[in-house]
Design an enzyme around this catalytic site. Structure first.
Site, mmCIF file in Angstrom:
data_model
loop_
_atom_site.group_PDB
_atom_site.id
_atom_site.type_symbol
_atom_site.label_atom_id
_atom_site.label_comp_id
_atom_site.label_asym_id
_atom_site.label_seq_id
_atom_site.Cartn_x
_atom_site.Cartn_y
_atom_site.Cartn_z
ATOM 1 N N SER A 198 -7.191 1.185 -3.699
ATOM 2 C CA SER A 198 -6.331 2.364 -3.622
ATOM 3 C C SER A 198 -7.185 3.594 -3.884
ATOM 4 C CB SER A 198 -5.167 2.247 -4.611
ATOM 5 O OG SER A 198 -4.264 3.327 -4.466
ATOM 6 N N ASP A 248 -0.530 -2.375 -8.432
ATOM 7 C CA ASP A 248 -0.449 -3.162 -7.206
ATOM 8 C C ASP A 248 -1.678 -4.053 -7.065
ATOM 9 O OD1 ASP A 248 0.595 -4.081 -4.810
ATOM 10 O OD2 ASP A 248 -0.290 -2.455 -3.633
ATOM 11 N N HIS A 277 -4.593 1.394 0.255
ATOM 12 C CA HIS A 277 -3.447 2.298 0.244
ATOM 13 C C HIS A 277 -3.802 3.554 1.029
ATOM 14 C CE1 HIS A 277 -1.726 0.525 -3.760
ATOM 15 N NE2 HIS A 277 -1.430 -0.214 -2.708
#
EC number: 3.1.1.61
Length: 339
Positions: A158, A278, A185
Site C-alpha cells: 500500500s 489489510d 492499493h
C-alpha cells in the site's frame, strides 16, 4: 476529519476549501504554501489527512511527503492539477508514502456537485474508512491444495509500495522461476501506468492481471481494477465486487485468502509497507496452510502499518528488511525446487 491543505495557489486552495465545506464532518485544520510549512504543521498539528500538491516552491510534494512520513506520519492524498500529466511524480510520492492521487477540482466545479469535487470527496471518504478500519478477512472455501502449478509469490503493498516493489523486483533475476502476482492499493486509473512503470525497473515482464489471466513462471501480474483480485481453484485470476465492505479495493486479504485455499502449487506471501491492517489476516491464512510468509520490517517500511499488524498476529514466518526479501525468495524457491 481534520484536513491539512498543502498548495501554493490561492485559487486551488479556495477550490479545496469549498469542496471540503460540502461535508459537515470535514474541516480545514491548516493551509501550508510549501513543503517545509507542511512538515512543520504536521508535527505541531497532526491532521487526519493531508491534501498534497506536487509542484510547489522550495520543497515539492514528493519531498514533503517523504519528510512527513519520516517525522509525523499521517494519511497523504496527492491532489494535483493533472495526475495524468505527472504520473512519474505521483508514483514517486506514493512510493514515499502517499496513499492515492486525484485531480484538483476547479473553482467553478467546487461550487457544484459535478464529478471533480465528488472524486476528491470519494478519495477522502476511502481514506477515512481505512483509518477507522479493523477489517476482518473472509476466507473463501476451496479444495485442499495439490501439486501441479508453478510456485507463486503473492505480494501485497500500500503506501510506500511503488518504491518497495521497484526495489524488490529489480533484485530478481531474469530467470526467476516463480509466478508473481501483486495487489497494490492503487486506483484503477493508475494501474496500467504503474505496470508499465514497474516493467521499466525489472528484468521480468510486468503486466496487468485481466479476467481469466493465469500466473506464469517468470512473469509479474498486477491487480488492475477497483474490484478484488482472486484465484479460482483452477488457478485462474478473476475479479469480484464481494466483499463490498472492505475499506480498500482491491483487498490484499481477499487475494491472499484465495491463494491459501485455491492455489494448487507452492506459494509464498509477502506483505510490504502500508497503512492499516489489510493483508495481515490473509498472510496468516497462507502461513496456516504451510506457505512461507514474509513481512517487511519497520526500519525499511515507509508506513509500518500492514506489516506491523501481520507481525503482531504471528502471520509472518520472517520479518525482513526490504533488501533481504528478494534474496530470501530466491533461496526459498531454490530449496522448494530441490524437494
Amino acid at each position: 476529519m481534520n484536513i491539512g491543505i498543502v498548495n501554493d495557489l490561492p485559487l486551488a486552495v479556495e477550490a479545496l476549501r469549498r469542496v471540503i465545506a460540502l461535508r459537515a464532518d470535514h474541516r480545514v485544520l491548516w493551509v501550508a504554501t510549501d513543503g517545509d510549512e507542511a512538515v512543520d504543521f504536521c508535527v505541531a498539528h497532526p491532521p487526519d489527512v493531508v491534501l498534497m500538491d506536487l509542484v510547489m516552491p522550495k520543497v515539492d510534494g514528493v519531498a514533503a511527503t517523504r519528510r512527513i512520513m519520516a517525522r509525523a506520519p499521517c494519511a497523504i492524498l496527492i491532489v494535483t492539477a493533472s495526475v495524468s500529466a505527472n504520473t512519474s511524480s505521483v508514483y514517486e510520492a506514493m512510493g514515499a508514502g502517499a496513499l492515492d492521487a486525484v485531480d484538483t477540482p476547479t473553482l467553478a466545479l467546487g461550487l457544484s456537485t459535478d464529478a471533480s469535487p465528488q472524486a476528491l470527496l470519494a478519495k477522502i471518504d476511502q481514506i477515512g474508512r481505512l483509518l477507522e478500519s479493523r477489517t476482518t478477512a473472509l476466507v473463501p472455501p476451496g479444495p485442499a491444495p495439490t501439486r501441479g502449478q508453478p510456485t507463486l509469490v503473492a505480494i501485497g503493498a500500500s503506501a510506500g509500495g511503488p518504491t518497495a516493489l521497484t526495489a524488490l523486483l529489480r533484485a530478481l533475476p531474469a530467470d526467476f522461476p516463480a509466478a508473481i502476482v501483486i495487489v497494490q492499493h492503487v486506483d484503477q486509473a493508475f494501474a496500467y501506468g504503474m505496470a508499465e512503470w514497474l516493467d521499466g525497473y525489472t528484468r521480468l515482464p510486468v503486466r496487468v492481471a485481466r479476467q481469466g489471466s493465469v500466473p506464469e513462471a517468470g512473469a509479474v501480474l498486477l491487480a488492475a481494477t477497483n474490484d478484488h483480485l482472486m484465484l479460482s481453484p483452477r488457478g485462474v485470476l478473476g475479479y469480484t465486487r464481494h466483499p463490498a465492505e472492505t475499506p480498500y479495493r482491491p483487498s490484499i486479504d481477499v487475494f491472499f485468502n484465495s491463494v491459501a485455499d485455491g492455489w494448487q502449487g507452492d506459494a509464498l506471501g509477502v506483505l510490504l509497507t502500508g497503512m492499516g491492517r489489510d493483508g495481515a489476516l490473509g498472510l496468516k491464512a497462507m502461513r496456516a496452510k504451510g506457505c512461507y510468509t514474509i513481512a517487511q520490517d519497520q526500519a525499511t517500511s515507509a508506513v509500518y502499518g500492514m506489516p506491523k499488524a501481520a507481525a503482531a498476529i504471528g502471520a509472518a514466518s520472517a520479518i525482513l528488511p526490504l533488501d533481504q526479501i528478494a534474496p530470501q525468495l530466491i533461496a526459498r524457491i531454490a530449496l522448494t525446487s530441490r524437494d
